[in-house]
Write a protein that holds these residues in place. Sequence first.
Motif, PDB file in Angstrom:
ATOM      1  N   ILE A  71     -72.015  -1.965  11.055  1.00  0.00           N
ATOM      2  CA  ILE A  71     -73.474  -2.025  11.087  1.00  0.00           C
ATOM      3  C   ILE A  71     -73.941  -3.231  10.280  1.00  0.00           C
ATOM      4  N   THR A  72     -75.035  -3.846  10.715  1.00  0.00           N
ATOM      5  CA  THR A  72     -75.580  -4.968   9.957  1.00  0.00           C
ATOM      6  C   THR A  72     -76.250  -4.432   8.688  1.00  0.00           C
ATOM      7  N   ARG A  73     -76.333  -5.264   7.670  1.00  0.00           N
ATOM      8  CA  ARG A  73     -76.993  -4.844   6.422  1.00  0.00           C
ATOM      9  C   ARG A  73     -78.447  -4.480   6.669  1.00  0.00           C
ATOM     10  N   GLU A  74     -79.103  -5.248   7.500  1.00  0.00           N
ATOM     11  CA  GLU A  74     -80.513  -4.987   7.792  1.00  0.00           C
ATOM     12  C   GLU A  74     -80.687  -3.603   8.409  1.00  0.00           C
ATOM     13  N   LYS A  75     -79.859  -3.280   9.387  1.00  0.00           N
ATOM     14  CA  LYS A  75     -79.974  -1.976  10.046  1.00  0.00           C
ATOM     15  C   LYS A  75     -79.534  -0.848   9.111  1.00  0.00           C
ATOM     16  N   LEU A  76     -78.534  -1.115   8.268  1.00  0.00           N
ATOM     17  CA  LEU A  76     -78.124  -0.114   7.278  1.00  0.00           C
ATOM     18  C   LEU A  76     -79.279   0.181   6.323  1.00  0.00           C
ATOM     19  N   ASN A  77     -79.985  -0.859   5.880  1.00  0.00           N
ATOM     20  CA  ASN A  77     -81.139  -0.653   4.999  1.00  0.00           C
ATOM     21  C   ASN A  77     -82.218   0.159   5.692  1.00  0.00           C
ATOM     22  N   GLN A  78     -82.457  -0.102   6.973  1.00  0.00           N
ATOM     23  CA  GLN A  78     -83.466   0.649   7.720  1.00  0.00           C
ATOM     24  C   GLN A  78     -83.090   2.128   7.812  1.00  0.00           C
ATOM     25  N   GLU A 111     -80.296  13.352  12.466  1.00  0.00           N
ATOM     26  CA  GLU A 111     -81.133  12.178  12.723  1.00  0.00           C
ATOM     27  C   GLU A 111     -80.466  10.920  12.182  1.00  0.00           C
ATOM     28  N   GLN A 112     -79.852  11.019  11.003  1.00  0.00           N
ATOM     29  CA  GLN A 112     -79.148   9.888  10.412  1.00  0.00           C
ATOM     30  C   GLN A 112     -77.997   9.427  11.302  1.00  0.00           C
ATOM     31  N   VAL A 113     -77.215  10.352  11.817  1.00  0.00           N
ATOM     32  CA  VAL A 113     -76.108  10.006  12.709  1.00  0.00           C
ATOM     33  C   VAL A 113     -76.640   9.297  13.944  1.00  0.00           C
ATOM     34  N   HIS A 114     -77.721   9.817  14.501  1.00  0.00           N
ATOM     35  CA  HIS A 114     -78.342   9.204  15.689  1.00  0.00           C
ATOM     36  C   HIS A 114     -78.837   7.791  15.371  1.00  0.00           C
ATOM     37  N   LEU A 115     -79.470   7.609  14.219  1.00  0.00           N
ATOM     38  CA  LEU A 115     -79.964   6.278  13.826  1.00  0.00           C
ATOM     39  C   LEU A 115     -78.813   5.284  13.659  1.00  0.00           C
ATOM     40  N   ILE A 116     -77.721   5.741  13.057  1.00  0.00           N
ATOM     41  CA  ILE A 116     -76.564   4.858  12.858  1.00  0.00           C
ATOM     42  C   ILE A 116     -75.950   4.480  14.211  1.00  0.00           C
ATOM     43  N   ILE A 120     -75.762   0.550  15.599  1.00  0.00           N
ATOM     44  CA  ILE A 120     -74.500  -0.108  15.944  1.00  0.00           C
ATOM     45  C   ILE A 120     -74.527  -0.581  17.400  1.00  0.00           C
ATOM     46  N   ILE A 121     -74.974   0.277  18.289  1.00  0.00           N
ATOM     47  CA  ILE A 121     -75.017  -0.068  19.716  1.00  0.00           C
ATOM     48  C   ILE A 121     -76.045  -1.171  19.981  1.00  0.00           C
ATOM     49  N   GLU A 122     -77.218  -1.078  19.357  1.00  0.00           N
ATOM     50  CA  GLU A 122     -78.237  -2.112  19.539  1.00  0.00           C
ATOM     51  C   GLU A 122     -77.741  -3.476  19.083  1.00  0.00           C
ATOM     52  N   SER A 123     -77.006  -3.510  17.977  1.00  0.00           N
ATOM     53  CA  SER A 123     -76.468  -4.782  17.495  1.00  0.00           C
ATOM     54  C   SER A 123     -75.503  -5.378  18.505  1.00  0.00           C
ATOM     55  N   ARG A 124     -74.678  -4.544  19.105  1.00  0.00           N
ATOM     56  CA  ARG A 124     -73.746  -5.030  20.133  1.00  0.00           C
ATOM     57  C   ARG A 124     -74.499  -5.560  21.345  1.00  0.00           C
ATOM     58  N   ILE A 125     -75.517  -4.846  21.760  1.00  0.00           N
ATOM     59  CA  ILE A 125     -76.302  -5.291  22.913  1.00  0.00           C
ATOM     60  C   ILE A 125     -77.025  -6.597  22.588  1.00  0.00           C
ATOM     61  N   ASP A 126     -77.609  -6.684  21.404  1.00  0.00           N
ATOM     62  CA  ASP A 126     -78.267  -7.927  20.993  1.00  0.00           C
ATOM     63  C   ASP A 126     -77.283  -9.085  20.988  1.00  0.00           C
TER      64      ASP A 126
END
Length: 179
Positions: A71-78, A111-116, A120-126
Motif C-alpha cells: 500500500i502507498t503511504r498516502e493511502k495507508l494514512n487515509q 470496514e478497515q479490511v475493505h478500505l485496505i 491496494i487495488i486502486e493503486s494497481r489500477i492507477d
Amino acid sequence: MALLLCLGLTAALARGCLHCHGNFSEKFSFYRHHVNLKSWWVGDIPVSGSLLSDWSQDTMKELHLAIPAEITREKLNQVANAVYQKMDQLYQGKMYFPGYFPNELRAIFREQVHLIQNAIIESRIDCQRHCGIFQYETISCTNCTDSHVVCFGYNCESSAQWETAVQGLLRYIQDDHTR
C-alpha cells in the motif's frame, strides 16, 4: 524448537497494513488499555480485548488478495485516519447494551479490511493507467518495509508511445533476468 521459533517469526511478520502506520502502537495500546472502561458486560471485555489484540494478524487473514499486499503511504494514512476516527468515536460513548461494543469493533475491522483492499487495488489500477513501465513506492503489509510495485501501463495514445513502451518492457525484462 527451531520449528517453533520459525513459526513465531512468521507470525511476527504477518502483520496487517494498519500495523505499519506510525500511530498504530500508540492508538491500539490506548484502545486495549481502555476497553475495560467502555463495556460493563462481562463477556464483552474479553471478546473486545481479543479483537484489539489480534487486529493486525486478523487483517492479513482477511485481505484475500491475489496480488501482494503493498500500500502507498498516502493511502495507508487515509485508511489509518478513517479507522482511528471511527475508533475514537466509539470510545467516546458512555453506555452500551450487551454485545454492542464488540459488534462495533467488528464493523470497524471489516470496514478497515475493505478500505485496505480497495487502496491496494486502486493503486494497481492507477499504475496501469500510465504508458509503459511504471513503478510507485509502497509499504509491504507483510513486514512493514518500504517496497515498490512495478507495472506495465496500457494507456498509450500513439504507435510511437506503444513502441517506446514495449522497448522499455523488453529492457526491464532483460535487466530483471541479469539480476
